[in-house]
Design an enzyme around this catalytic site. Structure first.
Site, PDB file in Angstrom:
ATOM      1  N   HIS A 164       0.811  -1.221   0.000  1.00  0.00           N
ATOM      2  CA  HIS A 164       0.000   0.000   0.000  1.00  0.00           C
ATOM      3  C   HIS A 164       0.847   1.275   0.000  1.00  0.00           C
ATOM      4  CE1 HIS A 164      -3.948  -2.048   1.496  1.00  0.00           C
ATOM      5  NE2 HIS A 164      -3.271  -2.802   0.643  1.00  0.00           N
ATOM      6  N   TYR A 268     -12.410  10.896   2.615  1.00  0.00           N
ATOM      7  CA  TYR A 268     -13.011   9.819   1.832  1.00  0.00           C
ATOM      8  C   TYR A 268     -13.171   8.518   2.611  1.00  0.00           C
ATOM      9  CZ  TYR A 268     -13.232  13.101  -1.861  1.00  0.00           C
ATOM     10  OH  TYR A 268     -13.584  14.208  -2.598  1.00  0.00           O
ATOM     11  N   TYR A 279     -10.053  -9.081   4.389  1.00  0.00           N
ATOM     12  CA  TYR A 279      -9.643 -10.326   3.735  1.00  0.00           C
ATOM     13  C   TYR A 279     -10.007 -11.560   4.565  1.00  0.00           C
ATOM     14  CZ  TYR A 279      -6.933  -7.379   0.567  1.00  0.00           C
ATOM     15  OH  TYR A 279      -6.551  -6.446  -0.357  1.00  0.00           O
TER      16      TYR A 279
END
Length: 390
Positions: A164, A268, A279
């Site tokens: 990431h 956001y 996951y």
């Protein structure tokens, strides 16, 4: 059965924003006839220009039509219009190479004709070499090398172990440089913390200075580089050809990939709100659901993650039927996504290149009006898309 279901979910997630590792191939020019594929708007041809690129990540066009292409393990190459591949360009910084981390995007200066500046985003190691953060370096391209290099941006603190990190580079019409990033995954909550740069879209001047009109520039408790926040892992960005606003795409967790038009100072939501699940198959830790006061909804969302990567608006004349469409790479589903728009609204979606079964890392419009695509494989390809009949 519960354990099997979780293992299946984890296996599927590995096709998205987790990266495979294999022995490297060697770049080579390909001389083969194009393959023809069908689409809803007419057939198109795919020509393989180069093979053997090791996980190519970013593509930028130089004046005259040559291309600069990054390979994630840390190589920058110049590729001619005919597909001839240079030796690695020298003068690059040290990279943290692990998992998704390494050399990422490439962009040329809006004033390249006079300054020869090339910008690279990459995973920069900390002093111990065990963690990384997104950084941007620039240098003058001359004689097969980057010269007079300068780091103009670095993400602090460095928290990533190889996941990431983003990242795309986009210049706007005023000359600002937008840098997309990720939350580093080990610290998702940092995406909500304004004193950290994880999970943020940042906006700087090309030399690294912070614009005076950035939304948090006057706050002592916030980083002035921040444009918007609450992002998970933005691996696509492009400037809209009409509105001239930046659009970004980002990976959700298990589901919930997003397309956004980030506005200054807006939140956001990640990881507090998300349209995906963890996951593990459970809710994302710290999430309150799909919405919360003061947090923005995605402009467009995918319930099943395509694994969104590079993106480009098509403005050329070679495909008049595609003019104004938005193209996005899909890693998890190994396709090129074509979105038809009415203004900013997504009206229709089509999937292309599925027959190739290749992870699509980047897509760009070339100066010739063709689309150029990078496939994220150990034997990665540079592809050119043209109409099937010219």
């Amino acid at each position: 059965m519960r354990i099997l279901a979780v293992l299946l979910l984890l296996a599927l997630s590995a096709c998205g924003d987790k990266e495979p590792v294999s022995p490297a191939a060697q770049p080579r020019t390909v001389q083969a006839a194009p393959s023809v594929h069908e689409s809803e708007k007419g057939n198109y041809a795919v020509t393989e220009l180069v093979a053997g690129l090791e996980h190519p990540w970013g593509l930028a066009f130089l004046p005259g039509g040559d291309m600069l292409v990054t390979e994630r393990p840390g190589r920058l190459r110049r590729i001619s219009k005919a597909g001839q591949v240079s030796a690695p360009i020298t003068g690059l910084p040290d990279f943290f190479v692990d998992g998704q981390a390494g050399l990422l995007d490439v962009a040329i200066s809006p004033t390249f004709a006079s300054d020869n500046l090339v910008y690279l985003s990459y995973a920069e190691p900390n002093l111990r070499g065990n963690k990384a953060g997104t950084a941007v370096v620039r240098g003058r391209l001359q004689d097969g090398a980057l010269q007079d290099t300068q780091v103009v941006y670095r993400q602090e603190p460095k928290l990533s172990h190889g996941t990431h990190v983003g990242s795309r580079l986009v210049f706007d019409d005023a000359g600002h440089l937008f840098v997309t990033q990720g939350d580093n995954r080990v610290a998702a909550a940092a995406a909500q913390e304004l004193d950290k740069l994880q999970g943020k879209l940042v906006r700087i001047w090309p030399d690294g200075r912070i614009p005076d009109d950035n939304p948090f520039v006057k706050r002592a408790d916030a980083r002035g580089e921040i444009w918007s926040y609450g992002h998970r892992n933005m691996q696509g960005a492009a400037l809209h050809p009409v509105t001239r606003q930046i659009w970004t795409s980002e990976h959700g967790p298990m589901g919930g990939d997003e397309l956004n038009i980030p506005q200054a100072g807006r939140n956001y939501g990640w990881p507090v709100i998300t349209h995906g699940i963890d996951y593990s198959g459970e809710p994302v830790p710290g999430s309150v659901g799909k919405s919360a006061p003061g947090m923005e909804q995605p402009h467009h969302v995918w319930a099943v993650s395509p694994g969104l990567s590079g993106m480009a608006f098509y403005t050329g004349d070679l495909f008049p039927q595609w003019k104004g469409n938005l193209f996005l790479g899909s890693l998890a589903q190994s396709e090129l996504i074509r979105l038809e728009l009415d203004g900013d609204k997504v009206m229709h979606e089509e999937r292309l290149l599925g027959a190739l079964k290749q992870r699509i890392r980047d897509v760009r419009q070339g100066p010739d009006g063709a689309l150029y695509v990078l496939t994220d494989e150990v034997d990665g390809k540079l592809l050119r898309i043209t109409p099937a009949v010219l």
